[in-house]
Structures are given as structure tokens and as C-alpha cells.
Write a protein that holds these residues in place. Structure first.
Motif, mmCIF file in Angstrom:
data_model
loop_
_atom_site.group_PDB
_atom_site.id
_atom_site.type_symbol
_atom_site.label_atom_id
_atom_site.label_comp_id
_atom_site.label_asym_id
_atom_site.label_seq_id
_atom_site.Cartn_x
_atom_site.Cartn_y
_atom_site.Cartn_z
ATOM 1 N N SER A 107 7.437 -46.702 13.965
ATOM 2 C CA SER A 107 6.163 -47.042 14.629
ATOM 3 C C SER A 107 5.976 -48.534 14.905
ATOM 4 O O SER A 107 4.898 -48.940 15.339
ATOM 5 C CB SER A 107 4.959 -46.537 13.810
ATOM 6 O OG SER A 107 4.999 -45.135 13.694
ATOM 7 N N LEU A 108 6.986 -49.361 14.654
ATOM 8 C CA LEU A 108 6.823 -50.800 14.863
ATOM 9 C C LEU A 108 7.154 -51.178 16.306
ATOM 10 O O LEU A 108 8.024 -50.583 16.937
ATOM 11 C CB LEU A 108 7.743 -51.585 13.922
ATOM 12 C CG LEU A 108 7.569 -51.370 12.418
ATOM 13 C CD1 LEU A 108 8.447 -52.349 11.658
ATOM 14 C CD2 LEU A 108 6.118 -51.510 12.003
ATOM 15 N N ASN A 109 6.446 -52.201 16.798
ATOM 16 C CA ASN A 109 6.780 -52.714 18.128
ATOM 17 C C ASN A 109 8.036 -53.590 18.026
ATOM 18 O O ASN A 109 8.532 -53.888 16.943
ATOM 19 C CB ASN A 109 5.604 -53.476 18.746
ATOM 20 C CG ASN A 109 5.177 -54.682 17.912
ATOM 21 O OD1 ASN A 109 6.019 -55.374 17.340
ATOM 22 N ND2 ASN A 109 3.884 -54.935 17.842
ATOM 23 N N VAL A 110 8.539 -54.017 19.169
ATOM 24 C CA VAL A 110 9.803 -54.751 19.200
ATOM 25 C C VAL A 110 9.717 -56.053 18.412
ATOM 26 O O VAL A 110 10.655 -56.430 17.687
ATOM 27 C CB VAL A 110 10.225 -55.036 20.660
ATOM 28 C CG1 VAL A 110 11.463 -55.909 20.693
ATOM 29 C CG2 VAL A 110 10.485 -53.730 21.399
ATOM 30 N N THR A 111 8.583 -56.747 18.516
ATOM 31 C CA THR A 111 8.424 -58.021 17.802
ATOM 32 C C THR A 111 8.521 -57.831 16.293
ATOM 33 O O THR A 111 9.220 -58.577 15.597
ATOM 34 C CB THR A 111 7.077 -58.676 18.164
ATOM 35 O OG1 THR A 111 7.021 -58.890 19.573
ATOM 36 C CG2 THR A 111 6.912 -60.000 17.444
ATOM 37 N N TRP A 112 7.818 -56.813 15.794
ATOM 38 C CA TRP A 112 7.855 -56.530 14.361
ATOM 39 C C TRP A 112 9.272 -56.158 13.925
ATOM 40 O O TRP A 112 9.754 -56.581 12.865
ATOM 41 C CB TRP A 112 6.889 -55.388 14.021
ATOM 42 C CG TRP A 112 5.529 -55.841 13.617
ATOM 43 C CD1 TRP A 112 4.352 -55.617 14.261
ATOM 44 C CD2 TRP A 112 5.191 -56.605 12.451
ATOM 45 N NE1 TRP A 112 3.311 -56.185 13.577
ATOM 46 C CE2 TRP A 112 3.787 -56.795 12.463
ATOM 47 C CE3 TRP A 112 5.924 -57.153 11.404
ATOM 48 C CZ2 TRP A 112 3.125 -57.508 11.469
ATOM 49 C CZ3 TRP A 112 5.257 -57.862 10.407
ATOM 50 C CH2 TRP A 112 3.873 -58.026 10.458
#
Length: 463
Positions: free
Chosen positions: A417-422
Motif C-alpha cells: 500500500s505504499l506510494n513510490v516515494t515511501w
């Protein structure tokens, strides 16, 4: 620091399959990657079972032998082996230890002996005794791994954020508006703001005691397959409250210590009033932001003339700067607040790091009685966080609460569920928080290895 270099499992997923994983040597991060079904999650599960000496899990997965290659403080490699004990040898050992069973042992076959032993142990409710020696743990017991500590996290993180709906903000607001005697009290207050704050307070307090039941912090090897957001929230609140309570006590001690020093100096005719002028710089202390924090800490102490006088002087800086006794008091209290900063460093670092990656003007806030999300000056429950934000919140919070004392951090699919930045920043953040911990993750995402390409490792089959 204990560091794994290589682990071999014989009988992995199948009695004829043997596998090996080489861990990264040039840093503390190993990323296990591969297609679905290659055994990444199973490997982490078996690694945790090995640390915990869980023979049942190993037996259920048909593991016959485990070889662990490791090193301590970057010294020479060491190797230990854990082998399944031969069934005939186990039965013979148990029979010889029991005089009654030994007397009749020749009358039964090995299968009959096994069934007999199981029946006897079951009758006496000690059936685990038959299984606990299924593996030979002698090498493990004599190694440094025996005293190691690990934290293993499953993929269900930050879900099931639930709380009682029997009391809501609207309930309290309607109650106040329907009763005249309460309406008058709130003429000078914002009913909406008070209702939201009080509702949040009740929810947190109701779940606090329950939140601590499922966590055994004394266990060397903690495995959390499922982590609920509200439980983690209250664990953080509890840690924060403990630190704050200790500070309040120390501030109070500093107050009376200063008063005691002044009295002693007066009796001895010392005009310095107990003040070390070289060590005290009131203006610098006030400018450093200690004034408000000292006032907040003093406010937690029961009302008394001395406390009220100190607060009054602190609120009038001109008077404060002319008062020599107050200078030494502020110095003593500032030293206590520095100790509080040290005890809360990890929590503050977690909150600051988390806030840097929040979207939509969200900001995580922690106060003595509640944790909430601030959006455009309005307070919200943590349920307003996105699924990815909940996952990263629980992961970082657990690392904050438990990680620093662990030799190994094992996480299954940290990218969920994390975005690319995370994804790109997560492992770098974890290595900063846990510089002396070996981090082992299983992942499907190439982004997670953005700064750790050398850490990618595959589970290989042994010849």
C-alpha cells in the motif's frame, strides 16, 4: 552485533527440496525477491521459528536440518547445525529414561511404541514432551544466537482500526445543546472543538488497557502476524505518558532541590543563593524554548504558592531576569527537560519522519491524552489516514517501540500500500533508525531496492 551470512534449510516445502539464502555482507539489509510461490514468506516464517526454537513449525514444514552461518562483531564466520533427531533414537531415549516403559519396550514395534508414548503423554497432559526434543538444539544453545533478539512483522499492518461507536462527537454536542445548565458553560467555548477533543479522549482511554494485552515485550523473539492501528497508537501514548510523568516528577524535585540549596546558603551566610553564575544563562534558556515547557511541566503539579510564584515570574521575563534564585531554578529544570528530550528522541524522530511523507496537509500530533491527525487546524482520528499511511505508521511505530533492542528485523512485504516515494525511502529510514540491526525483508517491488541494489538476494536450491 550478530549478523547472519547464510542459512540453509533441508526439506524446504518438500522433503526432497533443500534451499540456501546468502545474506548481504556489505551492509545490514537483505531483500529477498522472486516470483510468487518461490517461498519468500515461508523462509521468513521458518527463520522466525528457528530463532524461537519452535520444533512444531519446523516439523510441520518437513525441515530435517538447518545450517546457520553467522558472525559476531565482524569477526570470523561461525556455523551451527540444527538436525531432526532420528525417531528410533528418540523413542529409545525416552523408554530408557522411564523404568516402567523400558520394562515392556521389547514387546512393541517402533510404531506401536510411538503410539503408546503419545497416549501416555496425552493422558498426563504432557504431550508436548514428546515433541520438544524432535530437534537437536545443542549447537544453537551454545551459540550467540541463543541470546539474540528479533522482531518479525507480517503483512497485515495497520488494519482493523476499530473503536466503540457507542459514544460520538455528535452525541456529546447534542447532549450539551439540550441542557441549559451546560449550554451556559460553553458560551465562551467552541462546542464543536470541545466535543471532538473529548470524544477522541474517551476513545483513546477506552482502548488503552486492552491495547497492552497482546504484546509480550519480554519475549526475545516477537512475531506479530497482525498489527492493529489503535493498539499501536495507545502503546505510543503510553510510552509518551511515562516519559512525561517522569519529567514532571524530576521538575518537582528540581524545584525543591533549588529551594533546599537556597536555604542552606542562607544559613551559612552565603550571598550567592546557591547560584553558579557561570553555568546559568537565563536568557539563553528562555530563548531556547524552555520557558513554555517548564510552565507546562509545572502545571502538572498540584497547586501550591511556590509553583504559582515560579510560573508568574516565568511569564514576566523582566522580573525573571532580575531574580537570581530563579536563574538557578531554570537551569536545574532545563537540565531535567534535556533528559526528557533524550527519552523521547525516538518518538519525536518517528513523528517528524512520518510527517515529512504525509500528503494533503496532514500532520500527526501527539499529546498527553491523545494522538490525532491535524488537517487545516482541524483534528481527526487516525482512521483518516490512507491505507499506505496506516501501514507505514504501524511499521515505523513498532520499530520505534521495539526495534532498538533487536538484532534482527524481519518484515514480509514492507511495500504493501505504499506510494513510490515511501517505497524508495523506507529501507534508508529503517537503517538510520536501526544502525545496529540486520534488516531482512521479502518483497515483490523493485522500488524498495532503489538505494540497495546490492542487497537483492534470491532463495536458491542446493544441489
Amino acid at each position: 552485533m550478530i549478523k547472519l551470512n547464510k542459512v540453509e534449510f533441508y526439506g524446504f516445502q518438500d522433503t526432497t527440496k533443500n534451499v540456501v539464502l546468502e545474506f548481504t555482507r556489505n551492509n545490514n539489509v537483505t531483500i529477498i525477491f522472486g516470483e510468487n510461490g518461490c517461498g519468500k514468506t515461508t523462509f521468513l516464517k521458518l527463520l522466525n521459528a528457528t530463532f524461537k526454537r519452535d520444533s512444531k513449525i519446523l516439523s510441520e514444514n518437513n525441515i530435517d536440518k538447518i545450517n546457520i552461518y553467522y558472525q559476531v562483531d565482524d569477526k570470523t564466520d561461525k556455523k551451527i547445525s540444527i538436525c531432526r533427531v532420528n525417531m528410533d533414537e528418540r523413542i529409545s531415549k525416552i523408554l530408557k529414561a522411564d523404568k516402567l516403559l523400558n520394562k515392556y519396550s521389547d514387546r512393541f514395534s517402533n510404531d506401536e511404541k510411538k503410539k503408546l508414548l503419545q497416549a501416555i503423554f496425552s493422558q498426563h497432559k504432557i504431550e508436548n514432551s514428546f515433541n520438544e526434543d524432535e530437534y537437536d538444539w545443542e549447537d544453537f544453545s551454545k551459540s550467540e544466537l541463543q541470546e539474540s533478539k528479533s522482531l518479525t512483522l507480517g503483512i497485515d499492518r495497520g488494519s482493523n482500526y476499530s473503536f466503540s461507536r457507542t459514544f460520538t462527537t455528535l452525541d456529546l454536542k447534542n447532549f450539551i445543546l439540550r441542557h441549559r445548565k451546560f449550554r451556559t458553560i460553553f458560551e465562551k467555548l467552541d462546542i464543536n472543538e470541545f466535543s471532538e477533543d473529548f470524544s477522541l479522549y474517551i476513545k483513546n482511554r477506552n482502548s488503552l488497557n486492552k491495547s497492552l494485552e497482546d504484546f509480550d515485550f519480554e519475549n526475545n523473539h516477537i512475531y506479530l502476524p497482525k498489527i492493529e492501528l489503535n493498539k499501536i497508537t495507545n502503546l505510543l501514548l503510553n510510552k509518551y505518558r511515562v516519559a512525561k510523568a517522569e519529567t514532571t516528577s524530576r521538575i518537582q524535585n528540581a524545584l525543591f532541590k533549588t529551594l533546599s540549596n537556597v536555604i542552606d546558603d542562607k544559613l551559612e551566610g552565603n550571598e550567592s543563593n546557591g547560584i553558579n553564575q557561570d553555568s546559568c544563562n537565563l536568557e539563553a534558556r528562555l530563548d531556547a524554548g524552555y520557558k513554555e515547557r517548564i510552565i507546562d511541566s509545572l502545571s502538572e503539579i498540584a497547586d501550591n504558592p511556590l509553583k504559582n510564584k515560579v510560573i508568574e515570574l516565568l511569564q514576566n521575563e523582566n522580573k525573571a531576569k532580575d531574580n537570581k534564585i530563579l536563574q538557578i531554578l531554570i537551569y536545574n529544570m532545563a537540565m531535567e527537560l534535556k533528559r526528557e528530550e533524550e527519552s523521547l528522541t525516538s518518538i519525536n524522530a518517528f513523528i517528524n519522519g512520518f510527517n515529512r511523507h504525509l500528503s494533503g496537509n496532514k500532520e500527526l500530533k501527539l499529546e498527553l491524552e491523545k494522538m490525532y491527525v491535524l488537517i487545516n487546524k482541524k483534528k481527526y482520528d487516525l482512521e483518516i489516514l490512507s491505507s499506505g499511511e496506516k501501514h507505514i505508521f504501524t511499521l515505523l511505530a513498532l520499530v520505534n517501540l521495539l526495534g532498538n533492542s533487536r538484532d534482527f528485523l524481519i518484515v514480509d512485504e514492507p511495500e504493501i500500500s505504499l506510494n513510490v516515494t515511501w517505497k524508495r525511502n523506507l529501507l534508508s529510514l529503517l537503517t538510520k533508525i536501526l544502525p545496529n540491526t540486520q534488516i531482512i525483508v521479502a518483497s515483490h517491488s523493485p522500488s524498495i531496492a532503489a538505494n540497495f541494489n546490492d542487497s537483492l538476494q534470491k532463495i536458491e536450491e542446493l544441489a
